[in-house]
Design an enzyme around this catalytic site. Structure first.
Site, mmCIF file in Angstrom:
data_model
loop_
_atom_site.group_PDB
_atom_site.id
_atom_site.type_symbol
_atom_site.label_atom_id
_atom_site.label_comp_id
_atom_site.label_asym_id
_atom_site.label_seq_id
_atom_site.Cartn_x
_atom_site.Cartn_y
_atom_site.Cartn_z
ATOM 1 N N ARG A 51 0.799 -1.224 0.000
ATOM 2 C CA ARG A 51 0.000 0.000 0.000
ATOM 3 C C ARG A 51 0.832 1.274 0.000
ATOM 4 N NH1 ARG A 51 -3.941 -1.118 4.847
ATOM 5 N NH2 ARG A 51 -1.875 -1.503 5.641
ATOM 6 N N HIS A 178 5.028 -23.460 8.436
ATOM 7 C CA HIS A 178 6.496 -23.435 8.357
ATOM 8 C C HIS A 178 7.144 -24.622 9.067
ATOM 9 C CE1 HIS A 178 6.452 -21.470 12.328
ATOM 10 N NE2 HIS A 178 7.731 -21.761 12.425
ATOM 11 N N LYS A 182 10.847 -27.355 8.277
ATOM 12 C CA LYS A 182 11.993 -27.568 9.170
ATOM 13 C C LYS A 182 12.681 -28.874 8.811
ATOM 14 C CE LYS A 182 10.105 -25.079 13.133
ATOM 15 N NZ LYS A 182 11.025 -24.110 13.699
ATOM 16 N N GLU A 216 8.113 -22.909 24.330
ATOM 17 C CA GLU A 216 8.819 -21.660 24.015
ATOM 18 C C GLU A 216 9.087 -20.892 25.305
ATOM 19 O OE1 GLU A 216 7.456 -19.773 20.088
ATOM 20 O OE2 GLU A 216 5.605 -20.468 20.987
ATOM 21 N N ASP A 235 -3.236 -21.174 17.450
ATOM 22 C CA ASP A 235 -1.947 -20.681 16.968
ATOM 23 C C ASP A 235 -0.955 -21.816 16.709
ATOM 24 O OD1 ASP A 235 -0.082 -18.469 16.464
ATOM 25 O OD2 ASP A 235 0.922 -19.090 18.306
ATOM 26 N N HIS A 240 0.742 -26.537 13.582
ATOM 27 C CA HIS A 240 2.075 -27.130 13.722
ATOM 28 C C HIS A 240 2.058 -28.493 14.433
ATOM 29 C CE1 HIS A 240 3.181 -23.258 12.340
ATOM 30 N NE2 HIS A 240 3.290 -22.655 13.487
#
Ligand code: BG6
Length: 484
Positions: A51, A178, A182, A216, A235, A240
């Site tokens: 934009r 993603h 890996k 994490e 999430d 995943h």
């Protein structure tokens, strides 16, 4: 030994949202690394479409800064930075209007692979897809790449799939998870299907249970706004952890190719049983260790969103009936570690004395950090004085086994973008897979929403809430320690 680089064909890659966070952190630095490795050809062109009013020079400067910030020492190691930047272009487009599309069309070249990366809010997917098609930018061989979150429930994922399917065929759509890019996640398939050793034991007759942990240390930080509408289930688990579960549990595909692999993953998701409410533990990290708690990060003092979840799943098929799979993921935990532990049953009968104890083998696949595999085997404790048994690890770190080149492997985004250019969908999610994952996830979330459940607080830098430990204890099992 490992980095055999095969250059891809010349391409035009258009990155919608090319000035955004993902583009600056992952996509552009990743492409730069592939350029340095000789995989991205010098004739490739990357066009950022966004934009903001900007010209190509301004964009190159932004990317130079991003590479310096997010790619460590790489620019010094690879003297090609200016050369790479010269492959970048910029066009201002209006995703919901007509501005900029003709200019973009004129930048695209004949006879190159065309890929369009939608690094924008999902609400714009349909608008961009429509314009690409109707304004004649995307032909039958063009590919589009979309990011998670792919919907927030089954209905929204179906709507997204429908809006893309109106203009593109399924074999043109690359949905990124993603985790599938890996290195060690792909190694799961190599370990399972490249060895004779494991497959005969890979079932409920020999395996007691499987634990999948993605822990994490970071909190939700500046992403509180997005995260609070999402939570650990949406999430991390729906995508995943679900992909890890599929790869560990699926039947051997007939070939390592998109249709065969994705068919087998889909069967696993469809065979998942609904999860009982008492097989779920949800948590929220408390303030401590010098940081605010979850609710403060989420800017909602009454938030009921979970930053931790553990759950026990069952797959109803011949291979897995009776072998539970425990999933666990959370933020602000005591270490950053992702691993899959396959815990085998005890031997059916022990020929040794009671004193020797009962032992079981555990195969641990470490996804990050220190990627590798460990097999716990039982041996005799050395020395005289009878037969006492002890468990010792057969430990293999992939970087030790493969040498220094193992550190050179492309990161997840680099690999996946190169796969898009090659036209290989094996490591991308198919529309029906994503929908099946939401179909399993939705009732779980609806359940705790209906029951108005509040996640339990847990200490930062801990292993999560007490309820998660109890989930295992009740079954006479225990979680593996979360450690780096
Ligand atoms: C993302 C999630 O998809 O994966 C993040 O949105 C999470 O919340 C991240 O932190 C974890 O990825 P990785 O590669 O660091 O394990």
């Amino acid at each position: 030994m490992v980095s055999r680089v095969i250059p891809v064909d010349p391409f035009d890659l258009v990155v919608f949202g090319g000035t955004g966070d993902l583009a600056r952190r992952k996509i552009l630095p990743g492409l730069f690394r592939r350029f340095c490795a000789g995989q991205m050809p010098a004739e490739a062109q990357i066009i950022a479409a966004a934009r903001s009013e900007m010209d190509a020079e301004g964009y190159r400067k932004m990317v130079r800064d991003a590479i310096n910030e997010f790619d460590g020492q790489r620019p010094d190691e690879c003297p090609e930075l200016e050369n790479f930047l010269s492959r970048l272009n910029y066009v201002q487009v209006d995703a919901q209007g007509d501005g900029g599309w003709q200019e973009l069309k004129e930048m695209l070249r004949k006879d190159t692979v065309k890929a369009f990366y939608f690094s924008v809010a999902p609400s714009l997917f349909g608008d961009i897809a429509e314009r690409l098609k109707n304004k004649g930018l995307a032909k039958r061989d063009a590919r589009i790449v979309v990011e998670k979150p792919f919907g927030r429930d089954l209905a929204s994922a179906q709507a997204l799939n429908k809006s893309l399917a109106a203009y593109f065929n399924e074999d043109q759509i690359y949905r990124i998870d993603h985790y599938l890019g890996k290195e060690t996640v792909q190694n799961l398939m190599a370990v399972r299907f490249g060895n004779m050793l494991f497959e005969p034991l890979w079932n409920s007759q020999y395996i007691d249970h499987i634990q999948i942990t993605v822990a994490e240390t970071v909190g939700v930080g500046g992403r509180g706004g997005y995260y609070d509408k999402s939570g650990a289930m949406r999430d991390m688990v729906q995508n995943h952890l679900m992909q890890l579960l599929c790869l560990i549990a699926m039947e051997p595909p007939s070939r390592f190719e998109p249709g065969a692999v994705r068919d087998e993953k889909l069967k696993v998701i469809r065979a998942l049983e609904p999860v009982e409410p008492h097989h779920i533990a949800r948590g929220q990290y408390d303030a401590g260790a010098g940081e605010a708690g979850y609710r403060e990060h989420a800017e909602d003092p009454r938030s009921r969103t979970e930053s931790f979840i553990a759950l026990k799943c069952h797959i109803s098929n011949w291979r897995w009936a009776g072998t539970p799979i425990y999933l666990r993921t959370g933020k602000r935990l005591k270490a950053r570690t992702s691993e899959i532990a396959v815990v085998f049953k005890e031997t059916p009968h022990s020929i040794f004395d009671e004193d020797a104890g009962r032992h079981r083998n555990i195969l641990t696949i470490r996804l990050q950090p220190n990627e590798g595999m460990e097999l716990g085997v039982t041996i005799k404790e050395p020395g005289p004085g009878g037969m006492r048994l002890v468990d010792v690890p057969l430990d293999m770190s992939f970087s030790d086994a493969l040498g220094p080149d193992a550190d050179e492997v492309p990161d997840a985004y680099e690999r996946l973008i190169m796969d898009v250019i090659r036209g290989n969908q094996t490591l991308f999610m198919r529309g029906d897979e994503v929908e099946a994952a939401w179909a399993w996830t939705d009732p779980i979330i609806q359940g705790w929403e209906t029951r108005n459940e509040v996640p339990k607080l847990y200490d930062p830098m801990s292993s999560g809430p007490e309820d998660a430990l109890m989930l295992m204890h009740r079954d006479g099992r225990k979680w593996r320690e979360i450690k780096a």
